[in-house]
Design a protein around this motif. Structure first.
Motif, PDB file in Angstrom:
ATOM      1  N   ALA A 175     -19.414  13.230 -24.506  1.00  0.00           N
ATOM      2  CA  ALA A 175     -19.415  13.227 -25.975  1.00  0.00           C
ATOM      3  C   ALA A 175     -20.575  12.380 -26.512  1.00  0.00           C
ATOM      4  O   ALA A 175     -21.255  12.773 -27.464  1.00  0.00           O
ATOM      5  CB  ALA A 175     -18.081  12.708 -26.506  1.00  0.00           C
ATOM      6  N   THR A 217     -16.734  20.550 -25.103  1.00  0.00           N
ATOM      7  CA  THR A 217     -16.631  19.090 -25.067  1.00  0.00           C
ATOM      8  C   THR A 217     -15.670  18.626 -26.149  1.00  0.00           C
ATOM      9  O   THR A 217     -15.450  19.310 -27.127  1.00  0.00           O
ATOM     10  CB  THR A 217     -18.006  18.402 -25.209  1.00  0.00           C
ATOM     11  OG1 THR A 217     -17.897  17.033 -24.840  1.00  0.00           O
ATOM     12  CG2 THR A 217     -18.564  18.502 -26.593  1.00  0.00           C
ATOM     13  N   ILE A 246     -15.105  16.573 -28.961  1.00  0.00           N
ATOM     14  CA  ILE A 246     -15.633  15.774 -30.067  1.00  0.00           C
ATOM     15  C   ILE A 246     -14.916  16.219 -31.336  1.00  0.00           C
ATOM     16  O   ILE A 246     -15.182  17.295 -31.860  1.00  0.00           O
ATOM     17  CB  ILE A 246     -17.151  15.974 -30.265  1.00  0.00           C
ATOM     18  CG1 ILE A 246     -17.926  15.551 -29.023  1.00  0.00           C
ATOM     19  CG2 ILE A 246     -17.633  15.172 -31.477  1.00  0.00           C
ATOM     20  CD1 ILE A 246     -19.415  15.796 -29.111  1.00  0.00           C
TER      21      ILE A 246
END
Length: 187
Positions: free
Chosen positions: A6, A37, A39
């Motif tokens: 991240a 990912t 985030i």
């Protein structure tokens, strides 16, 4: 200095182009980055502050206005660490947690029907993810080379998983597979 996926993602986007948190959110959403990912919207500002404290980002002229409009720029050290981390992430084959494998390792707890249904459910969800990633890719007019590579790799991984799932639940992968099946039946 090691970065998390991240952290490198956010730092890399700022290296690509100085931006503020809302810009980052827009790019993350447009490129479908959350498909690969973790985030969240609220973590963007946390990551920006963390990277700034570590000396990897800076705000040349901190405005007195809202913190969300602070435009972050990479420092020289930030560029160096981003490049170093990028090389390591690409070159090193690192193990990564895969919940599917944990589930498959515990098949003894399921009936064959439960396993088959779980695979069909996963296949349906994966088809939706593939469609979402393709839509995100198609919605972009022009993408940087890195973004095109991310889309290509992500779709390749999902297609490989889809193919594996389809063989387990006996769902043809695509029209090519259906043609192959017909040819084999006719032979």
């Amino acid at each position: 200095m090691e970065l998390t996926p991240a952290e490198l993602t956010v730092l890399g986007l700022v290296v690509e182009r100085p931006q503020h948190g809302y810009d980052l959110e827009r790019v993350i959403e447009q490129r479908g980055i959350r498909q690969w990912t973790d985030i969240g919207f609220s973590s963007i500002y946390y990551l920006l502050a963390k990277l700034e404290r570590r000396g990897l980002l800076h705000v040349p002229e901190a405005p007195t206005a809202a913190r969300s409009r602070r435009v972050f720029h990479p420092t020289d050290e930030g560029r160096r660490v981003a490049a170093q981390s990028t090389l390591a992430f690409i070159a090193e084959a690192r193990p990564h947690p895969q919940p599917l494998l944990v589930g498959v390792a515990n098949l003894a707890m399921l009936t064959p029907q439960q396993y088959a249904q779980a695979l069909r459910t996963r296949l349906t969800q994966l088809d939706a993810r593939i469609a979402a990633v393709r839509a995100a890719q198609d919605a972009q007019r022009s993408l940087p080379h890195a973004a095109r590579e991310v889309f290509s790799y992500s779709l390749s991984l999902m297609q490989a998983e889809r193919q594996w799932l389809a063989t387990r639940v006996q769902v043809p992968h695509d029209e090519h597979d259906r043609r192959e099946d017909r040819l084999q039946e006719d032979a």
